[in-house]
Design an enzyme around this catalytic site. Sequence first.
Site, mmCIF file in Angstrom:
data_model
loop_
_atom_site.group_PDB
_atom_site.id
_atom_site.type_symbol
_atom_site.label_atom_id
_atom_site.label_comp_id
_atom_site.label_asym_id
_atom_site.label_seq_id
_atom_site.Cartn_x
_atom_site.Cartn_y
_atom_site.Cartn_z
ATOM 1 N N CYS A 286 -0.049 -14.447 -10.880
ATOM 2 C CA CYS A 286 0.357 -13.084 -10.690
ATOM 3 C C CYS A 286 -0.114 -12.124 -11.825
ATOM 4 C CB CYS A 286 1.671 -12.795 -10.643
ATOM 5 S SG CYS A 286 2.424 -13.631 -12.006
ATOM 6 N N ARG B 170 9.929 -7.541 -11.217
ATOM 7 C CA ARG B 170 10.144 -7.373 -12.617
ATOM 8 C C ARG B 170 11.768 -6.846 -12.584
ATOM 9 N NH1 ARG B 170 5.061 -5.001 -11.813
ATOM 10 N NH2 ARG B 170 3.400 -6.005 -13.065
ATOM 11 N N GLU C 143 2.340 -19.024 -18.805
ATOM 12 C CA GLU C 143 1.677 -18.251 -19.468
ATOM 13 C C GLU C 143 1.446 -18.474 -20.960
ATOM 14 O OE1 GLU C 143 4.250 -14.704 -18.921
ATOM 15 O OE2 GLU C 143 6.048 -15.907 -18.903
ATOM 16 N N ASN D 157 -2.364 -12.685 -17.869
ATOM 17 C CA ASN D 157 -2.314 -11.641 -19.022
ATOM 18 C C ASN D 157 -2.071 -12.214 -20.073
ATOM 19 O OD1 ASN D 157 -3.082 -10.050 -16.754
ATOM 20 N ND2 ASN D 157 -1.336 -9.020 -16.889
ATOM 21 N N ASP D 158 -0.706 -12.956 -20.094
ATOM 22 C CA ASP D 158 -0.266 -13.585 -21.428
ATOM 23 C C ASP D 158 -1.009 -14.677 -21.782
ATOM 24 O OD1 ASP D 158 1.495 -11.743 -22.682
ATOM 25 O OD2 ASP D 158 3.103 -12.492 -21.348
ATOM 26 N N ARG E 27 11.820 -12.333 -11.098
ATOM 27 C CA ARG E 27 11.637 -12.924 -12.388
ATOM 28 C C ARG E 27 13.136 -12.573 -13.308
ATOM 29 N NH1 ARG E 27 6.506 -10.913 -15.706
ATOM 30 N NH2 ARG E 27 7.815 -9.100 -16.041
ATOM 31 N N ARG F 122 -4.390 -8.208 -26.283
ATOM 32 C CA ARG F 122 -5.109 -7.301 -25.328
ATOM 33 C C ARG F 122 -5.016 -6.013 -25.288
ATOM 34 N NH1 ARG F 122 -2.025 -7.040 -20.424
ATOM 35 N NH2 ARG F 122 -0.042 -7.722 -20.497
ATOM 36 N N HIS G 38 2.931 7.383 -11.367
ATOM 37 C CA HIS G 38 3.505 7.713 -10.065
ATOM 38 C C HIS G 38 2.416 8.690 -9.378
ATOM 39 C CE1 HIS G 38 6.622 4.856 -9.405
ATOM 40 N NE2 HIS G 38 7.569 5.728 -10.125
#
Length: 537
Positions: A498, A293, A427, A450-451, A329, A461, A188
Site C-alpha cells: 500500500c 486512514r 513497515e 514508504n516507511d 488501519r 524521505r 482537493h
Amino acid sequence: MERYTGQGASPGIAVGPAAELADEGQAAVKKHVDDIDAEEKRFWEAQSIAAAQIEKIRDKALKSAGEHEAGIFDAHRMLLMDEAFTREILDTVRREAVNAEYAAALACDKFSAVFSGMDDEYMRERAADVRDVAGRLIKVLGCGGEEQNIPEVPSIIIADDLSPSQTIQLERKNVLAFVTRRGSSNSHTAILARTMGIPAVVDAGVPAGAGGRMAVVDGSRGSIVLDPDEETLEKAERLKQAAEDRRRELSEYKSLPAVTRSGKKIRVMANIGSLSDIDAAIQNGAEGIGLFRSEFLYLEGRTCPSEEEQFLAYREAARRMDGKKVIIRTMDIGADKQADYLEMDREENPALGCRAVRISLTREDIFRTQLRALYRASVYGNIAVMVPMIISVWEVKRVREIMGEVRKEMEKEDIPFRNMELGIMVETPAAALTADDLAAESDFFSIGTNDLTQYTLALDRQNAKLERFYDPYHPAVMRLLKMTCDAAHKAGIWVGICGELAADVKMTEKLIGMGIDEMSAATGMILEIKKAICESR
C-alpha cells in the site's frame, strides 16, 4: 515563446487564452470590540450564511463532478460547524475582546498548522481545506461574501492558488486548464480537476501578468508554454489526441478484473483518507479499500472521537462499499501526526517514538473504543482491521487478546458484531525480518513501502536535501519485500502493498513476481495499475 514548469496534477493538454484569477483572500484586521454579545451574534449569522453558500456549492459539485466531489463540501460544512473550530473562535473573541474575523484567522492558523506539519502529503493538503473554510467565513464577516468575477469565455485559469470552492464555481465549459503557483497533486483542487477531466499544473513558476496571453498546458508533464509558436501548437494538438486515446483505453479496464496474462488474479484496492474519497474509489473500479486512514477522525477535533462518531464513519464506509472489503488501519497517531489532547511527552525523535500501535497498547482505553466502533460497524459490510508499526509477535498477540476481550464485553451487552480479519502493516525491517513468526499470528500482511524504505535506509524521505540518497528500489528494500511475501505464502496468508511502490506501474510486474496478491494505491492510479497488471506476464 516562454516555457515554465510545475508539477503535473491532472493529465491532459489544453490550448487557449490565459485568464489570471486574483487571490480572493479577505484581510482579517484585528479590531477591539466592546460588545462581546453582539460580536458573537455577528459570528453566528456569518456562520449560517457561509454554511448556506457551501451547501449551494455542494449542489453544483454534485451536478458537475459527482457525489465524491460533493463530499468535499460536506466535509467543509462539517469543519465550519465543528464544535472545536467554533469554540476556538468564540473563546478568542471573549478572551481578547477582538472581532470575529480576526479570531477566525487565528483559528485557521492553528488548525491548518496541525495538518501542514504532517509527514503524509495527503494530510498536509487538508490544511488547504481549513483555509478555504476559514477564508469563506472571514469574507462573509468582512463584506458579506460576494463571489469573485470569473472568466466568461473558455480560458486557462492561472492563479496563485485555487480553493475547492473557487474551482467548483467556475463554469466547466469556460475552463480549459488550471495552473497554480502553489499547491500539490494531493490538494482537493487537483482531485477535482482530475475528476472533472481538466488538465492541471500546480507549483508552477508562471510569472504574474500572464492573463490574456495564449498558452499551452500539459498536465501530464507539468509544463506551460506562453505565446507558443506554430510548431508547439501542432505538437499540442497531437498530444491532445493521444491523451484522449489514453483515457478511452483506460476506461475499458474499469469493470475488468486485474488478471495477468498467465492467469494470476491481483486485487486492486484504493487508499483513502476520508469518507469523501470513497466514490472516487468506486468510480475508478477499485475492488475494495486497501487502506482506510482512520486517523482523520482523531485529528479533526480537540478530543478523542467517541465510539459513536467512529461507528458512524466506519458504518458509512462499509455500506458504501456494498460488501467489498474495507481494511481500516487503526489509529496511526504520533510522529508527524500529533493530537494535542493525547498529551504525549515531547520526544527527541518522534518517528521512532510512541506512535501507532505503541499508543494503542499504552492507552488501551482509546484502542478499545476504536475496536468497539469497528466491531459495531462490522455487521454492515466486510471490514478488516490492520495495525500499523508492528515490530514484535507479542504486540500482535496482545492486540488479539484485547479484541477478544472487547468481543466478550459486547456479547454481554447483546451488541451484534462479526469477527474481523486482523492484519498487520509490515513497515519496519524488524517486521520484515521476522515475517515468518508474525505471519503465524496474522490473517494478512500489508507492506507499507514508504516507511519500510525510510527505516531500512535510515533516511528521512521528507528531507529534500537527501533526495539523491533516497532509493525505494534499493536492493535491501527489494529483499525485504521478497522475504515478507515468501513468509506470508508459506504461512498461507495473503500479502498486499500500500505504499508508493504500489502506484509505480514500472514495478508492477516485479511486485507480482515477488508474490504480491493485492495492490492498494490512490484512486487516480487504479486504472493505470489494472492495465499494467493485465499486460504483465
